[in-house]
Motif scaffolding. Structure first.
Motif, PDB file in Angstrom:
ATOM      1  N   THR A  58      -7.558  -0.042 -20.057  1.00 42.53           N
ATOM      2  CA  THR A  58      -7.382   0.991 -19.011  1.00 42.53           C
ATOM      3  C   THR A  58      -6.013   1.858 -18.990  1.00 42.53           C
ATOM      4  OG1 THR A  58      -6.706  -0.677 -17.399  1.00 42.53           O
ATOM      5  CG2 THR A  58      -8.920  -0.510 -17.399  1.00 42.53           C
ATOM      6  N   THR A  59      -5.071   1.651 -19.730  1.00 41.23           N
ATOM      7  CA  THR A  59      -3.963   2.087 -19.830  1.00 41.23           C
ATOM      8  C   THR A  59      -3.222   2.340 -18.342  1.00 41.23           C
ATOM      9  OG1 THR A  59      -4.961   4.400 -19.488  1.00 41.23           O
ATOM     10  CG2 THR A  59      -4.361   3.611 -21.676  1.00 41.23           C
ATOM     11  N   SER A  60      -3.260   0.897 -17.825  1.00 42.33           N
ATOM     12  CA  SER A  60      -2.643   0.895 -16.530  1.00 42.33           C
ATOM     13  C   SER A  60      -1.562  -0.278 -16.530  1.00 42.33           C
ATOM     14  CB  SER A  60      -3.841   0.610 -15.534  1.00 42.33           C
ATOM     15  OG  SER A  60      -4.380  -0.560 -15.670  1.00 42.33           O
ATOM     16  N   PHE A  61      -0.748   0.005 -15.279  1.00 43.17           N
ATOM     17  CA  PHE A  61       0.231  -0.978 -15.065  1.00 43.17           C
ATOM     18  C   PHE A  61       0.370  -1.269 -13.697  1.00 43.17           C
ATOM     19  CE2 PHE A  61       3.260  -4.053 -16.409  1.00 43.17           C
ATOM     20  CZ  PHE A  61       4.381  -3.525 -16.138  1.00 43.17           C
ATOM     21  N   HIS A  62      -0.488  -1.441 -12.743  1.00 40.17           N
ATOM     22  CA  HIS A  62      -0.498  -1.446 -11.257  1.00 40.17           C
ATOM     23  C   HIS A  62       0.386  -2.560 -10.686  1.00 40.17           C
ATOM     24  CE1 HIS A  62      -3.718   1.057 -11.809  1.00 40.17           C
ATOM     25  NE2 HIS A  62      -4.670   0.404 -12.139  1.00 40.17           N
ATOM     26  N   LEU A  63       1.312  -2.004  -9.702  1.00 42.54           N
ATOM     27  CA  LEU A  63       2.329  -3.138  -9.170  1.00 42.54           C
ATOM     28  C   LEU A  63       1.401  -3.516  -7.842  1.00 42.54           C
ATOM     29  CD1 LEU A  63       5.110  -3.928  -9.059  1.00 42.54           C
ATOM     30  CD2 LEU A  63       5.418  -2.180  -7.507  1.00 42.54           C
ATOM     31  N   GLU A  64       1.553  -4.783  -7.735  1.00 45.43           N
ATOM     32  CA  GLU A  64       1.093  -5.660  -6.624  1.00 45.43           C
ATOM     33  C   GLU A  64       1.952  -6.807  -6.248  1.00 45.43           C
ATOM     34  OE1 GLU A  64      -3.719  -5.696  -8.101  1.00 45.43           O
ATOM     35  OE2 GLU A  64      -2.519  -7.343  -8.496  1.00 45.43           O
ATOM     36  N   LYS A  65       1.911  -6.838  -4.761  1.00 45.94           N
ATOM     37  CA  LYS A  65       2.207  -7.888  -4.045  1.00 45.94           C
ATOM     38  C   LYS A  65       1.386  -8.511  -3.099  1.00 45.94           C
ATOM     39  CE  LYS A  65       6.706  -9.471  -2.167  1.00 45.94           C
ATOM     40  NZ  LYS A  65       8.094  -9.109  -1.268  1.00 45.94           N
ATOM     41  N   GLY A  66       1.335  -9.708  -2.690  1.00 46.07           N
ATOM     42  CA  GLY A  66       0.657 -10.348  -1.863  1.00 46.07           C
ATOM     43  C   GLY A  66       0.947 -10.125  -0.545  1.00 46.07           C
ATOM     44  N   SER A  67       2.206 -10.241  -0.210  1.00 40.15           N
ATOM     45  CA  SER A  67       2.666 -10.207   1.393  1.00 40.15           C
ATOM     46  C   SER A  67       4.009  -9.341   1.202  1.00 40.15           C
ATOM     47  CB  SER A  67       2.817 -11.680   1.853  1.00 40.15           C
ATOM     48  OG  SER A  67       3.229 -11.582   3.059  1.00 40.15           O
ATOM     49  N   VAL A  68       4.006  -8.251   1.684  1.00 45.19           N
ATOM     50  CA  VAL A  68       5.430  -7.486   1.963  1.00 45.19           C
ATOM     51  C   VAL A  68       6.046  -7.706   2.725  1.00 45.19           C
ATOM     52  CG1 VAL A  68       4.058  -5.316   0.291  1.00 45.19           C
ATOM     53  CG2 VAL A  68       3.900  -5.517   2.803  1.00 45.19           C
ATOM     54  N   GLN A  69       7.374  -7.561   2.540  1.00 46.70           N
ATOM     55  CA  GLN A  69       8.439  -7.513   3.748  1.00 46.70           C
ATOM     56  C   GLN A  69       9.025  -6.363   4.196  1.00 46.70           C
ATOM     57  OE1 GLN A  69       8.364 -10.941   5.261  1.00 46.70           O
ATOM     58  NE2 GLN A  69       6.772 -11.213   3.705  1.00 46.70           N
ATOM     59  N   VAL A  70       9.625  -6.298   5.213  1.00 48.28           N
ATOM     60  CA  VAL A  70      10.380  -5.030   5.697  1.00 48.28           C
ATOM     61  C   VAL A  70      11.441  -4.668   4.577  1.00 48.28           C
ATOM     62  CG1 VAL A  70      11.927  -3.984   7.352  1.00 48.28           C
ATOM     63  CG2 VAL A  70       9.851  -5.383   8.171  1.00 48.28           C
ATOM     64  N   SER A  71      12.005  -5.636   3.851  1.00 49.26           N
ATOM     65  CA  SER A  71      12.963  -5.423   3.002  1.00 49.26           C
ATOM     66  C   SER A  71      12.585  -4.751   1.606  1.00 49.26           C
ATOM     67  CB  SER A  71      13.559  -6.778   2.559  1.00 49.26           C
ATOM     68  OG  SER A  71      12.794  -7.626   2.167  1.00 49.26           O
ATOM     69  N   ASP A  72      11.107  -4.731   1.673  1.00 45.91           N
ATOM     70  CA  ASP A  72      10.467  -4.296   0.523  1.00 45.91           C
ATOM     71  C   ASP A  72      10.393  -2.770   0.563  1.00 45.91           C
ATOM     72  OD1 ASP A  72       8.415  -7.015   0.383  1.00 45.91           O
ATOM     73  OD2 ASP A  72      10.148  -6.678  -1.000  1.00 45.91           O
ATOM     74  N   SER A  73      10.675  -2.220   1.547  1.00 43.37           N
ATOM     75  CA  SER A  73      10.499  -0.824   2.017  1.00 43.37           C
ATOM     76  C   SER A  73      11.720   0.085   0.891  1.00 43.37           C
ATOM     77  CB  SER A  73      11.275  -0.210   3.410  1.00 43.37           C
ATOM     78  OG  SER A  73      10.165  -0.896   4.299  1.00 43.37           O
ATOM     79  N   ALA A  74      11.178   0.803   0.282  1.00 42.91           N
ATOM     80  CA  ALA A  74      11.923   1.668  -1.107  1.00 42.91           C
ATOM     81  C   ALA A  74      11.000   2.397  -1.805  1.00 42.91           C
ATOM     82  CB  ALA A  74      12.339   0.539  -2.156  1.00 42.91           C
ATOM     83  N   VAL A  75      11.477   3.123  -2.768  1.00 35.82           N
ATOM     84  CA  VAL A  75      10.705   3.984  -3.675  1.00 35.82           C
ATOM     85  C   VAL A  75      10.648   3.269  -5.006  1.00 35.82           C
ATOM     86  CG1 VAL A  75      10.456   6.171  -4.619  1.00 35.82           C
ATOM     87  CG2 VAL A  75      11.712   6.123  -2.555  1.00 35.82           C
ATOM     88  N   TYR A  76       9.384   3.307  -5.479  1.00 31.67           N
ATOM     89  CA  TYR A  76       8.939   2.416  -6.680  1.00 31.67           C
ATOM     90  C   TYR A  76       8.363   3.586  -7.859  1.00 31.67           C
ATOM     91  CZ  TYR A  76       9.172  -1.687  -3.832  1.00 31.67           C
ATOM     92  OH  TYR A  76       9.533  -2.686  -2.981  1.00 31.67           O
ATOM     93  N   PHE A  77       9.108   3.313  -9.059  1.00 26.69           N
ATOM     94  CA  PHE A  77       8.819   4.133 -10.001  1.00 26.69           C
ATOM     95  C   PHE A  77       8.272   3.293 -11.070  1.00 26.69           C
ATOM     96  CE2 PHE A  77      11.049   7.997  -8.926  1.00 26.69           C
ATOM     97  CZ  PHE A  77      11.938   7.836  -8.097  1.00 26.69           C
ATOM     98  N   CYS A  78       7.036   3.588 -11.828  1.00 22.20           N
ATOM     99  CA  CYS A  78       6.609   3.286 -12.848  1.00 22.20           C
ATOM    100  C   CYS A  78       7.282   4.047 -14.035  1.00 22.20           C
ATOM    101  CB  CYS A  78       5.092   3.401 -12.878  1.00 22.20           C
ATOM    102  SG  CYS A  78       4.097   2.832 -14.361  1.00 22.20           S
ATOM    103  N   ALA A  79       7.322   3.345 -15.385  1.00 22.85           N
ATOM    104  CA  ALA A  79       8.046   4.397 -16.265  1.00 22.85           C
ATOM    105  C   ALA A  79       7.392   3.530 -17.744  1.00 22.85           C
ATOM    106  CB  ALA A  79       9.448   4.171 -16.295  1.00 22.85           C
TER     107      ALA A  79
END
Lengths: 111, 113
Positions: free
Chosen positions: B70-91
């Motif tokens: 599927t030419t994919s690389f999806h990011l997952e996390k089961g339970s996010v925290q406030v400290s995960d607030s950020a910008v996420y880049f796929c490369a």
């Protein structure tokens, strides 16, 4: 361990002024070095990369230039800044084609 | 040419919610795939990577699986925290040629308590 430094952290410059941003790496020899720019609301764009002293490859034609006077020093320069040069400039290093590690970045605002 | 298409944000989630950030790529051969994270006011940090098909990268509770079909690389996390607030880049990094990274446009995640 390896460390990458960039300075200054923030810079405000008038249009037409020169620019010099410096990046240095510690703890490794003969790294590949990279300059990226992140414009507001956009992703990162590779500007230059270097595989050795004096060896610079340019990815995007523009009024910026890069130099590598020493093994672990990478400098981004401009003779005359444009408004469109504003952005967040990131330096990165890698060992050959391995993972790239980024510095803290320089935020440049051209007014 | 090589490129990365990333889910546009911003994404706002409540703490402990499930996170998915979609990423698909276009490249010849078998590129290496990465997720980088940029916390407020900081540079990019490598979050995880995968270098061949079906590899799963994981770090800090985040996971992504390299799906060649599927030419994919999806990011997952089961339970996010406030400290995960950020910008996420796929490369991606191409299998051959120079060691250039091609980045997506980034997805801003905000986690609220």
């Amino acid at each position: 361990s390896q460390t990458i430094h960039q300075w200054p952290a923030t810079l405000v410059q008038p249009v037409g002024s020169p620019l010099s941003l410096e990046c240095t790496v510690e703890g490794t020899s003969n790294p590949n070095l990279y300059w990226y720019r992140q414009a507001a609301g956009r992703g990162l764009q590779l500007l230059f990369y270097s595989v050795g002293i004096g060896q610079i490859s340019s990815e995007v034609p523009q009024n910026l230039s890069a130099s590598r006077p020493q093994d672990r020093q990478f400098i981004l320069s401009s003779k005359k800044l444009l408004l469109s040069d504003s952005g967040f400039y990131l330096c990165a290093w890698s060992v050959l084609k391995e993972t790239q590690y980024f510095g803290p970045g320089t935020r440049l605002l051209v007014l | 040419g090589d490129s990365v298409t990333q889910m546009e944000g911003p994404v706002t989630l409540s703490e402990e919610a499930f996170l998915t950030i979609n990423c698909t790529y276009t490249a010849t051969g078998y590129p290496s795939l990465f997720w980088y994270v940029q916390y407020p006011g900081e540079g990019l940090q490598l979050l995880l990577k995968a270098t061949k098909a079906d590899d799963k990268g994981s770090n800090k509770g985040f996971e992504a699986t390299y799906r060649k079909e599927t030419t994919s690389f999806h990011l997952e996390k089961g339970s996010v925290q406030v400290s995960d607030s950020a910008v996420y880049f796929c490369a991606l990094r191409a299998q051959t040629g120079a060691n250039n990274l091609f980045f997506g446009t980034g997805t801003r995640l905000t986690v609220i308590p």
